[in-house]
Design an enzyme around this catalytic site. Structure first.
Site, PDB file in Angstrom:
ATOM      1  CG  HIS A  58       1.157   7.599  -1.652  1.00 52.17           C
ATOM      2  ND1 HIS A  58       1.980   6.527  -1.908  1.00 52.17           N
ATOM      3  CD2 HIS A  58       1.783   8.303  -0.673  1.00 52.17           C
ATOM      4  CE1 HIS A  58       3.028   6.558  -1.126  1.00 52.17           C
ATOM      5  NE2 HIS A  58       2.938   7.645  -0.363  1.00 52.17           N
ATOM      6  NE  ARG A  59      -6.196   5.706  -5.809  1.00 53.82           N
ATOM      7  CZ  ARG A  59      -7.265   5.857  -6.579  1.00 53.82           C
ATOM      8  NH1 ARG A  59      -8.421   5.286  -6.219  1.00 53.82           N
ATOM      9  NH2 ARG A  59      -7.203   6.555  -7.694  1.00 53.82           N
TER      10      ARG A  59
END
Length: 434
Positions: A406-407
């Site tokens: 999700h980064r």
């Protein structure tokens, strides 16, 4: 006089620090030629066969199958001048020449390995320029018939046994699982018998040392799980058209003899969808605080092998046709099952597919392969009721799951990519629109 050289365990260009000895292909007294395979080892990535850079006669094997050895440790001694005058049996070991550079292994281009063997206790060092004599034999000790038995002991314990002249084959380990301890070795050296602990006959367990591929996989998965914030999304699709298309390809002349599987279609779909959502094919570089976008797809395929899970890559998969992908996947999986995947083939992937469907499993929440940002999981294709044009029919149904970092990948990008893959598998004709 004979000229002895020691063959150290080399770094196979992976930056590894140790390896396990699997099998010797030679024994003392064997004549070997340059680049002949002499030993098979298991690194943290795969099984590797090592060639020897000299010709001569093997005089001693320093390690046994099952032993873990650090890079640079001498594992074999060879007489490279067997035609010289016979030398008497040595009484003590002299050190190797001050430093001897190990040539790179053939095919690896590895860095030079420098090794220096320390003289054993009581040995008289030879001058630095003198040719090293073979190692001194260990003091006599009772030797049990080997019969393929490999004693379980950690490297420091093996070294202690070697220094004290204790043959590990003659011992019964007192630790759990029959592992030999320092105390066992010291008792044997002092003439005290080693008594194994009582075992509850009702126990039903066995212990296996964590090493090799299993050890590396565990470390990588822990690092990934606790470094990259994972998000997993799911999608269930009707792949009846894909399975019908597969049957058509089987009957076509161009695909005669080519193994086309659901994994082949998934590989093609991932390559096409990654072009529209490049975030899934990027990676977070924490050292430089950058997101690195890859304009190529090195597609990882998670493969279960007798030695554990490995992830070999199909290089530049995005440039391949469906037929080329099918052939590449067949070669990759066959090599992996044989345990012959080269370490280089498991490096620098960009995105991975894992196929749990081959085990009859519906879906899963896979962990991202280190150095990547997404992994697609294929479930089993099953006959299930499905609504088609307002009517319930039996269709071929597949569940997909996508885990992503999700980064790098937001929910929108992850959802769009998964939807694209699903659309391509549900109707392969959609590829014409990409």
């Amino acid at each position: 006089m004979p000229t002895y050289k020691q063959f150290p365990l080399a770094d196979t260009a992976e930056g590894l620090t140790e390896a396990d000895i699997l099998n010797w292909h030679v024994k003392p007294g064997d004549t070997v030629t340059v680049n002949q395979i002499v030993v098979e080892i298991e690194t943290a990535k795969a099984a590797v066969e090592l060639p020897i850079p000299w010709a001569g006669v093997v005089t001693e094997l320093h390690v046994e199958p099952g032993q873990t050895v650090e890079v640079g440790t001498p594992i074999l001694t060879i007489d490279v001048d067997p035609g010289g005058a016979s030398a008497p049996a040595p009484a003590a070991a002299a050190p190797e020449p001050a430093e001897e550079e190990m040539k790179p292994l053939v095919g690896y281009g590895s860095k030079a390995v420098v090794t220096q063997r320390r003289a054993r206790k009581g040995a008289t060092p030879a001058p630095a320029a003198a040719v090293a004599a073979p190692p001194a034999p260990a003091p006599a000790a009772p030797v049990a018939p080997r019969g393929g038995y490999v004693p379980l002991a950690k490297p420091p314990v093996r070294k202690l046994a070697k220094d004290l002249g204790v043959d590990l084959h003659s011992l019964t380990g007192s630790a759990d699982g029959g592992v030999i301890t320092r105390e066992d070795v010291e008792r044997a050296a002092n003439g005290t018998p080693v008594v194994a602990p009582a075992v509850d006959s009702g126990a039903r367990e066995r212990r296996v040392p964590i090493k090799g591929v299993r050890k590396a996989t565990a470390a990588a998965m822990v690092q990934s799980a606790y470094t990259a914030p994972h998000v997993t999304e799911f999608l269930t699709i009707d792949v009846t058209p894909m399975m019908e298309f597969r049957e058509k390809l089987k009957k076509s002349r161009e695909f005669a003899g080519v193994k086309v599987t659901p994994l082949t279609f998934a590989a093609k779909a991932v390559c096409l969808a990654a072009k529209r959502t490049p975030d899934v094919n990027a990676v977070w570089d924490d050292a430089t605080q950058e997101i690195v976008y890859k304009d190529y797809v090195h597609l990882g395929i998670a493969a279960a092998t007798p030695r554990g899970l490995i992830v070999p890559k199909v290089r530049d998969a995005d440039s391949m046709s469906l037929k080329e992908l099918a052939q590449a996947l067949t070669a990759l999986t066959d090599t992996a099952r044989e345990g012959k995947t080269p370490p280089a083939d498991m490096l620098n992937g960009t995105i991975t597919i894992t196929n749990v469907g081959v085990f009859g499993v519906d879906t899963g929440t896979p962990i991202i392969n280190p150095g990547e940002s997404a992994i697609l999981c294929l479930g089993a294709i099953k006959d299930q009721p499905w609504v088609v044009d307002g009517e319930i029919k039996v269709r071929k149904v597949l569940q997909l799951s996508l885990s992503f970092d999700h980064r790098v990948v937001d929910g929108q990008q992850g959802s769009e990519f998964l939807a694209d893959v699903g659309a391509l598998l549900a109707d392969p004709a959609m590829a014409m629109t990409y």
